[in-house]
Motif scaffolding. Structure first.
Motif, short mmCIF file in Angstrom:
data_model
loop_
_atom_site.label_atom_id
_atom_site.label_comp_id
_atom_site.label_asym_id
_atom_site.label_seq_id
_atom_site.Cartn_x
_atom_site.Cartn_y
_atom_site.Cartn_z
N PRO A 179 0.85 -1.20 0.00
CA PRO A 179 0.00 0.00 0.00
C PRO A 179 0.88 1.25 0.00
O PRO A 179 1.87 1.33 0.73
CB PRO A 179 -0.79 -0.12 1.31
N VAL A 180 0.53 2.20 -0.85
CA VAL A 180 1.28 3.47 -0.95
C VAL A 180 0.27 4.58 -0.66
O VAL A 180 -0.49 4.99 -1.54
CB VAL A 180 1.90 3.65 -2.34
N VAL A 181 0.26 5.04 0.59
CA VAL A 181 -0.75 5.98 1.04
C VAL A 181 -0.14 7.37 1.07
O VAL A 181 0.68 7.69 1.94
CB VAL A 181 -1.28 5.60 2.44
N LEU A 182 -0.55 8.20 0.11
CA LEU A 182 -0.02 9.56 0.03
C LEU A 182 -0.88 10.48 0.88
O LEU A 182 -2.12 10.43 0.82
CB LEU A 182 -0.01 10.05 -1.42
N HIS A 183 -0.22 11.33 1.66
CA HIS A 183 -0.95 12.26 2.53
C HIS A 183 -0.12 13.52 2.75
O HIS A 183 1.10 13.45 2.92
CB HIS A 183 -1.26 11.62 3.88
N THR A 184 -0.81 14.66 2.75
CA THR A 184 -0.15 15.94 3.00
C THR A 184 -0.73 16.57 4.25
O THR A 184 -1.94 16.82 4.32
CB THR A 184 -0.31 16.90 1.81
N PHE A 185 0.12 16.82 5.23
CA PHE A 185 -0.30 17.48 6.46
C PHE A 185 -0.27 19.00 6.28
O PHE A 185 0.21 19.50 5.25
CB PHE A 185 0.63 17.09 7.62
N LYS A 186 -0.79 19.71 7.27
CA LYS A 186 -0.68 21.16 7.23
C LYS A 186 0.78 21.57 7.10
O LYS A 186 1.68 20.89 7.59
CB LYS A 186 -1.27 21.76 8.51
N GLY A 187 0.99 22.70 6.45
CA GLY A 187 2.35 23.14 6.21
C GLY A 187 2.98 22.48 5.00
O GLY A 187 4.18 22.57 4.79
N GLN A 188 2.13 21.79 4.18
CA GLN A 188 2.61 21.12 2.97
C GLN A 188 3.70 20.10 3.28
O GLN A 188 4.68 19.96 2.53
CB GLN A 188 3.10 22.15 1.95
N VAL A 189 3.52 19.36 4.38
CA VAL A 189 4.42 18.25 4.69
C VAL A 189 3.83 17.00 4.04
O VAL A 189 2.86 16.43 4.53
CB VAL A 189 4.56 18.06 6.22
N GLN A 190 4.42 16.60 2.92
CA GLN A 190 3.87 15.45 2.20
C GLN A 190 4.56 14.17 2.64
O GLN A 190 5.78 14.13 2.83
CB GLN A 190 4.04 15.63 0.69
N THR A 191 3.76 13.12 2.79
CA THR A 191 4.28 11.84 3.24
C THR A 191 3.76 10.73 2.34
O THR A 191 2.71 10.85 1.71
CB THR A 191 3.84 11.53 4.69
#
Length: 690
Positions: free
Chosen positions: A406-418
């Protein structure tokens, strides 16, 4: 490019108003001047200004043609309003006003007297001379309003009556002013300065009062009740309505009555095949790259735990809320669960308060890649970490010999992409010759584009459903709208392979055969056209099927009020929740939906509890593998036609999965006849779904 044209139209509209109002004012001031030589000189300046004002008018005409090239739905408003209100009076300016002004200047320069005669001055108050540029400026104001601030939607009769009525009133006011000016010149009278100042002040005060009252009324009337039923819409699209957007029937809708959707649960009895507990709690996260995030988690991790089940297994998930004050829920994105298990506070349940718990039980009907997330204040809670992957394997279990990631892309506040909670490049060792399946899941509200560099690959699943006859792909980018998923397969070569999101190419996953080596992500290229990808296959219905009803959703954006606040709002058929009509169906109905995106941002439209079959995009029939989607990405300037069978009774959210758009009103509902909900939403309740 469509969004660029929208931006250009706004700029052109402002320039058009300013230049034509300025030219009209200069033309009007000529009637107040008496010195022949200076007035004649100023006349040529006015003529030049009128010519300059023609530039935005010409640009407006070009933009109208461009919008029409996208389809009638995109250009209809401009043809109906901007063309007659702006282009026609602008043309008349160059047919009547400009030649008359040049003749007037030539004649006045030949006079012997030092001052202009009354007849010479009054000549410029002739309606054919003075009215067209004024109407162009007024029409420009209406066009700007109707092009950006209040876009009319199909069925323009009321808007035509309203705005043409206002336009004619404004034109009549200008005629009265010009006639009054002509009389004053002829009689040589002029109101005292105090009277003129008082009149101007009265006009300004009246305008300010109307503006303030309009703002107050708009803000107040947009406030949502403290408590409301999610199915209370001003109108509904009736079950069995006629064909085509013009045939949709709108009927009055009162508070629904009927059976409660709380009866539409999964199996209540029996030992579950898989049982999970998810605990929502506050957490301060330190990501591997060093970023610190204050958010919420399920079981202390982001993403939340991977939930992996087998098709048709009885799944039980207990949700515990440890300390999330706003309450939480679990929505199974893309899984067609029974309605009561859908996890929408205020519609299918109450939000789970701190210290509370809620149990979900259902059988997963379809194999595929899905995800779960909170649907309570979801624009905040999903971004802050309340999400995770949900995988449904076939009855025989995962395919042997496949490395499944699984490749779960997510961006937190502050444009912190994971990716999978990692905010830097991650290395993974995979032996050459291994078959690899990547389950790409976009949990962001914005569309994300993935690049897989270093190997050919195939897209074998979209939104949890298999692709028929997926062909091999090299160098294509994969665009996923908010909430969407792609399953990608490749065979690991003897050299590195790099996966990255194109907006953060330095991050992602590097697959290597021995843990060493490197590869730069190639993030340029064409995007895969899923409308033609794969091989056609039979479907239970399609373009030739006569639907039970057809619904058209026209999506626009403008500044406006929602729930008392001033926002950039995104409307559906000119309305915001709860005024967007619900689509009412009977079980077994075949429903055709046409999406038209006239706004400047993507709208990933997500219908809960159902998958829809894509019929066409931009009126181009789907020609590849059947696409059964739960989240339909509609880009700016695009249309999409889909069809679905109403085979999962209940009351279902149908909303934009750019969750910020849903939070400001881009929410509709699919309502089955005969069902109601006992739950309430609103600030006076524990439920704030979006």
């Amino acid at each position: 490019m469509f969004e660029a044209w929208l931006g250009a139209d706004t700029s052109v509209g402002v320039a058009l108003i300013v230049l034509w109002a300025w030219a009209s004012w200069w033309l009007g001031r000529l009637t107040h001047r008496t010195e022949r030589k200076k007035t004649a000189s100023r006349g040529i300046g006015t003529a030049v200004l009128l010519l300059v004002a023609g530039v935005p008018a010409l640009a407006k005409a070009g933009l109208i043609a461009l919008f029409l090239s996208y389809g009638w739905e995109f250009g209809a408003n401009y043809v109906v309003f901007a063309l007659p209100m702006v282009i026609v009076p602008a043309v008349l300016t160059y047919v009547w006003t400009l030649p008359a002004l040049l003749r007037w200047r030539r004649v006045t320069r030949q006079g012997n007297e030092a001052e202009l005669s009354r007849t010479e001055r009054a000549a410029l108050t002739d309606l054919k001379v003075a009215l067209p540029p004024r109407l162009t400026a007024i029409g420009g104001a209406f066009a700007l309003w109707l092009g950006f601030f209040k876009q009319p939607v199909p069925g323009l009769g009321d808007d035509i009556a309203l705005y043409y009525g206002l336009f004619l009133l404004a034109a009549a006011w200008q005629v009265v002013k010009l006639r009054r000016t002509a009389v004053r010149i002829a009689t040589g009278t002029q109101p005292a300065l105090g009277i003129r100042a008082a009149r101007a002040g009265a006009v300004v005060a009246a305008f300010a009062a109307v503006t303030v009252l309009g703002i107050v009324w708009s803000a107040t009337s947009s406030k949502l009740p403290g408590s409301y039923n999610m199915t209370d819409h001003g109108h509904t699209t009736a079950a069995g309505a006629g064909q085509g957007s013009g045939g949709v029937t709108h009927v009055a809708h009162d508070t629904p009555t009927g059976r409660s959707i709380t009866a539409l649960t999964g199996p209540r009895d029996g030992k579950p095949d898989k049982k999970f507990t998810l605990t929502a709690r506050k957490a301060q996260l330190t990501l591997p790259g060093g970023a610190k995030i204050d958010g919420w988690t399920y079981n202390g991790t982001v993403p939340g735990p991977l939930l992996r089940v087998t098709q048709n297994e009885l799944v039980e998930v207990e949700l515990v809320n440890q300390d999330v004050e706003a309450g939480v829920s679990l929505h199974w994105h893309g899984v067609d669960v029974p309605n009561a298990e859908d996890g929408v506070p205020g519609l299918t349940q109450d939000a789970v308060p701190p210290g509370g718990r809620h149990v979900y039980r259902f059988r997963s009907p379809d194999v595929g890649s899905y995800w779960y997330h909170s649907h309570q204040v979801s624009s905040e809670q999903v971004r802050a970490g309340l999400y995770g992957a949900f995988i449904v394997d076939p009855p025989q279990g995962p395919e042997p010999g496949v490395t499944d990631i699984p490749v779960v892309l997510h961006t937190f506040k502050g444009q912190v992409q994971t990716i999978n909670g990692v905010d830097r490049l991650e290395r993974t060792t995979i032996a050459p010759g291994t078959k690899v399946r990547l389950r790409l899941i976009n949990t962001d509200s914005l569309s994300r584009t993935f690049a897989l560099t270093g190997t050919p690959f195939r897209v074998v699943g979209i939104d949890g459903t298999p692709v028929n006859g997926p062909g091999e792909i090299t160098g294509k980018l994969l665009e996923l709208g908010g909430g969407a998923r792609n399953d990608v397969e490749f065979t690991m070569p003897a050299t590195p392979v790099r996966l990255a999101a194109t907006n953060f190419p330095d991050k992602g996953v590097l697959f290597t055969p021995d843990g060493s080596g490197d590869l730069e992500a190639v993030v340029t290229g064409d995007k895969l056209d899923t409308n033609s990808y794969g091989t056609p296959a039979p479907t239970p219905f399609g373009r030739d099927t006569k639907p039970s009803q057809t619904v058209e959703w026209v999506m626009d954006n403008h500044f406006g009020f929602f729930d008392g606040g001033f926002h950039m709002v995104f409307t559906v058929n000119g309305k915001l929740f709860p005024d967007v009509p619900a689509t009412v169906v009977r079980e077994g109905d075949i429903v055709k939906v046409r999406f038209v995106n006239r706004s400047f941002l993507d709208h990933p439209m997500h219908l809960h509890g159902h998958h829809v079959l894509v019929l066409s995009r931009n009126d181009k029939p789907a020609s590849g593998s059947p696409q059964w989607l739960d989240t339909v990405l509609v880009r700016p300037g695009e249309t999409a036609e889909v069809m679905f069978r109403a085979d999962n009774p209940g009351l279902w959210m149908d909303h934009c999965h750019n969750l910020d758009h849903a939070a400001i009103g881009m929410v509709m509902h699919l309502s089955y006849e005969g069902w109601t909900t006992p739950f309430q939403a609103g600030t006076d309740t524990p439920n704030q779904p979006e």
